[in-house]
Scaffold this motif. Structure first.
Motif, short mmCIF file in Angstrom:
data_model
loop_
_atom_site.label_atom_id
_atom_site.label_comp_id
_atom_site.label_asym_id
_atom_site.label_seq_id
_atom_site.Cartn_x
_atom_site.Cartn_y
_atom_site.Cartn_z
N PRO A 1 -74.08 60.90 -10.97
CA PRO A 1 -75.19 62.11 -11.25
C PRO A 1 -74.61 62.84 -9.56
O PRO A 1 -75.50 64.13 -9.60
CB PRO A 1 -76.65 61.45 -11.05
CG PRO A 1 -76.17 60.39 -11.80
CD PRO A 1 -74.11 59.64 -11.80
N TYR A 2 -74.27 62.42 -8.64
CA TYR A 2 -73.90 63.14 -7.55
C TYR A 2 -72.80 64.10 -7.59
O TYR A 2 -72.35 65.08 -6.67
CB TYR A 2 -73.87 61.93 -6.33
CG TYR A 2 -75.11 60.96 -6.33
CD1 TYR A 2 -75.95 61.10 -4.81
CD2 TYR A 2 -75.04 59.65 -6.75
CE1 TYR A 2 -77.62 60.98 -4.72
CE2 TYR A 2 -76.37 59.20 -6.91
CZ TYR A 2 -77.38 59.37 -5.26
OH TYR A 2 -78.82 59.08 -4.93
N CYS A 3 -71.43 63.09 -7.81
CA CYS A 3 -70.40 63.77 -8.20
C CYS A 3 -70.35 65.11 -8.84
O CYS A 3 -69.84 66.20 -8.60
CB CYS A 3 -69.24 62.91 -8.89
SG CYS A 3 -68.96 61.57 -7.55
N GLY A 4 -71.45 64.76 -10.26
CA GLY A 4 -71.06 65.90 -11.04
C GLY A 4 -69.69 65.85 -12.78
O GLY A 4 -69.48 66.58 -12.71
N PHE A 5 -68.99 64.41 -11.85
CA PHE A 5 -67.77 63.71 -12.57
C PHE A 5 -67.40 62.88 -12.72
O PHE A 5 -68.01 61.63 -12.10
CB PHE A 5 -66.24 64.84 -12.03
CG PHE A 5 -66.36 64.76 -10.88
CD1 PHE A 5 -65.40 63.44 -10.72
CD2 PHE A 5 -66.28 65.78 -10.10
CE1 PHE A 5 -65.09 62.94 -9.51
CE2 PHE A 5 -65.94 65.55 -8.43
CZ PHE A 5 -64.99 63.98 -8.43
N ASP A 6 -67.08 62.60 -13.79
CA ASP A 6 -66.41 60.71 -14.19
C ASP A 6 -65.22 60.74 -13.91
O ASP A 6 -65.16 59.04 -14.55
CB ASP A 6 -67.75 60.86 -15.33
CG ASP A 6 -66.47 60.64 -16.82
OD1 ASP A 6 -65.71 62.11 -16.34
OD2 ASP A 6 -67.17 60.38 -17.91
N MET A 7 -64.81 61.64 -14.15
CA MET A 7 -63.12 60.62 -13.17
C MET A 7 -62.26 62.21 -12.30
O MET A 7 -62.72 63.37 -12.55
CB MET A 7 -62.18 61.06 -15.05
CG MET A 7 -60.41 60.95 -15.16
SD MET A 7 -60.47 58.52 -15.11
CE MET A 7 -60.78 58.24 -16.70
N ILE A 8 -61.15 61.29 -11.67
CA ILE A 8 -60.29 62.27 -10.79
C ILE A 8 -58.74 61.57 -11.51
O ILE A 8 -58.69 61.03 -11.31
CB ILE A 8 -60.10 61.74 -9.10
CG1 ILE A 8 -61.57 61.51 -9.24
CG2 ILE A 8 -58.76 62.25 -9.03
CD1 ILE A 8 -61.78 61.50 -7.85
N ASP A 9 -58.41 63.30 -12.48
CA ASP A 9 -57.42 63.30 -13.01
C ASP A 9 -56.36 64.30 -13.29
O ASP A 9 -56.85 64.78 -11.99
CB ASP A 9 -58.21 62.98 -14.44
CG ASP A 9 -58.10 63.98 -14.68
OD1 ASP A 9 -58.82 65.03 -14.77
OD2 ASP A 9 -59.28 63.09 -16.23
#
Length: 423
Positions: A415-423
């Motif tokens: 919720p803090y990042c706004g994304f769930d994966m670094i790819d």
């Protein structure tokens, strides 16, 4: 800073306790007692001299009023001698007091009875461990290689701009940093800590107040023209907010949290163990600081340990807690618990937090007191902890959460990042 009256009353016990740190404290403690005796004797002489001078001054006035000018002038010569003597005694008193103060600054805190014996990190005592160490896929990378692969941290660009140890965070790397800061602050404020935004430069008095000076002067960045120091941790400005304060007992406990960049020269640090994010000259950290009643400080320390534990559980990182041995204990600390996250890619533990009690040692340097219910002024206890330091937490996330498809973001941070994966 130790109190002289306590050194006098507990000299033998302090000598034994400081031996756990590998210090032969007997000469220092005996010198402190001797200097204090000289200081008190000189102060008594000065008080007597000033009192005699004041008495003669009143007598001189009465003699002049009575027309006895000759007798008055004779006494005036005596008062002149007394004034010169008082100046000399005052100068001696300043010199003795300054020498005593400088000596007290060099004597470290007394280790708490819970501190284990030992001189190196190998003697630290593991008190808790939690979390399964993930099994990484073949070809898994350390965080500095992952940073390059996914273009989220540029170490070389930092070298170009400033030098080694000043990385540049980019894109999702910068957003993940910001997410961690916000998450840590939210956890701290939800636990009752008041957030502060504080200066990143402090004066010399602040450095002495929390014990960075003179002990760690070589590790701090000094702005010579203005005689200011870049902070090594938010503990310094936050705790110094209460320097020279007298608080009411009803004000305790005082809970503070602050996010700041931190600056450390880390002189002499080199080798593979300082690669990437493992050791930096500039890094971000969220700190918690407590001012406590002495009766409650042990319980407060346990509560801080539990608080950091909860954060690491939510991040789902494998971690352990160490009670530091006397030889590994910080100069100002009485008792410290270190938190370490396991770096699977590096196959080693990385320190990510220290939670410490300073008991009354730091408060004495700060002149931080509280007025108890009987109206007496007493030294407060101070505590602080990382909650948390970002570089090695970030390293642990990048390495432990890496998959063949990219780096998964811990659920609590999505919720803090706004994304769930670094790819």
């Amino acid at each position: 800073m130790l109190q002289v009256h306590e050194i006098r009353e507990n000299k033998d016990a302090y000598i034994i306790a400081l031996k756990k740190r590998g210090i032969d404290a007997q000469p220092m403690l005996e010198e402190a007692i001797s200097l204090d005796e000289q200081r008190r004797a000189t102060q008594a002489k000065l008080d007597d001299t000033l009192a005699e001078s004041n008495t003669l001054s009143k007598e001189i006035g009465n003699l002049f009023k009575s027309g006895k000018a000759q007798e008055a002038n004779t006494l005036k010569a005596k008062t002149g001698e007394l004034k010169e003597a008082s100046k000399e005694l005052s100068s001696q008193l300043d010199t003795i007091s300054e020498t005593l103060q400088k000596l007290l600054w060099t004597i470290p805190n007394i280790p708490n009875e819970l501190v284990p014996a030992g001189m190196t990190e190998d003697d630290n005592e593991e008190t808790f461990r939690e979390g399964d160490i993930p099994v990484l896929a073949e070809g898994s990378l350390p965080h500095w290689e992952l940073a390059k692969k996914y273009d989220i941290i540029d170490f070389e660009l930092g070298v170009k701009i400033t030098g080694a140890g000043f990385p540049v965070y980019k894109g999702k790397g910068a957003r993940l940093q910001r997410a961690l800061i916000s998450y840590f602050l939210d956890k701290n404020t939800a636990a009752g800590y008041t957030e502060y935004q504080v200066p990143l430069l402090v004066n010399e008095a602040s450095g002495f107040g929390t014990g960075q000076l003179p002990d760690k002067e070589g590790q701090m960045y000094h702005v010579g023209v203005d005689d200011l120091y870049l902070i090594p941790t938010a503990e310094v400005p936050v705790t110094n907010m209460f320097r020279d304060n007298l608080v009411q007992e009803s004000d305790l406990p005082i809970l503070c949290t602050s996010f700041t960049p931190c600056f450390r020269r880390e002189a002499g640090s080199y080798g593979a163990h300082v690669r990437g994010l493992n050791r930096l000259h500039q890094f971000d950290k969220v700190e918690i600081v407590r001012v406590e009643h002495p009766d409650n400080s042990a319980q407060a320390l346990d509560g801080m340990v539990d608080h950091v534990t909860e954060i690491l559980r939510e991040l789902q990182l494998p971690f352990r807690i160490l009670r530091l041995c006397a030889g590994d204990l910080g100069f100002v600390a009485s008792l410290t618990y270190d938190f370490e996250v396991f770096s699977t890619a590096q196959d080693r533990w990385l320190e990510i937090s220290s939670v410490s009690s300073f008991e009354a040692y730091q408060a004495n340097r700060l002149k931080l007191r509280f007025k108890d219910s009987d109206g007496k002024n007493k030294l407060a206890h101070t505590l602080n902890g990382s909650s948390l330091a970002l570089p090695r937490v970030l390293a642990g996330i990048l390495e432990n959460y890496q998959t063949p498809d990219g780096i998964k973001i811990p659920d609590v941070l999505v919720p803090y990042c706004g994304f769930d994966m670094i790819d």
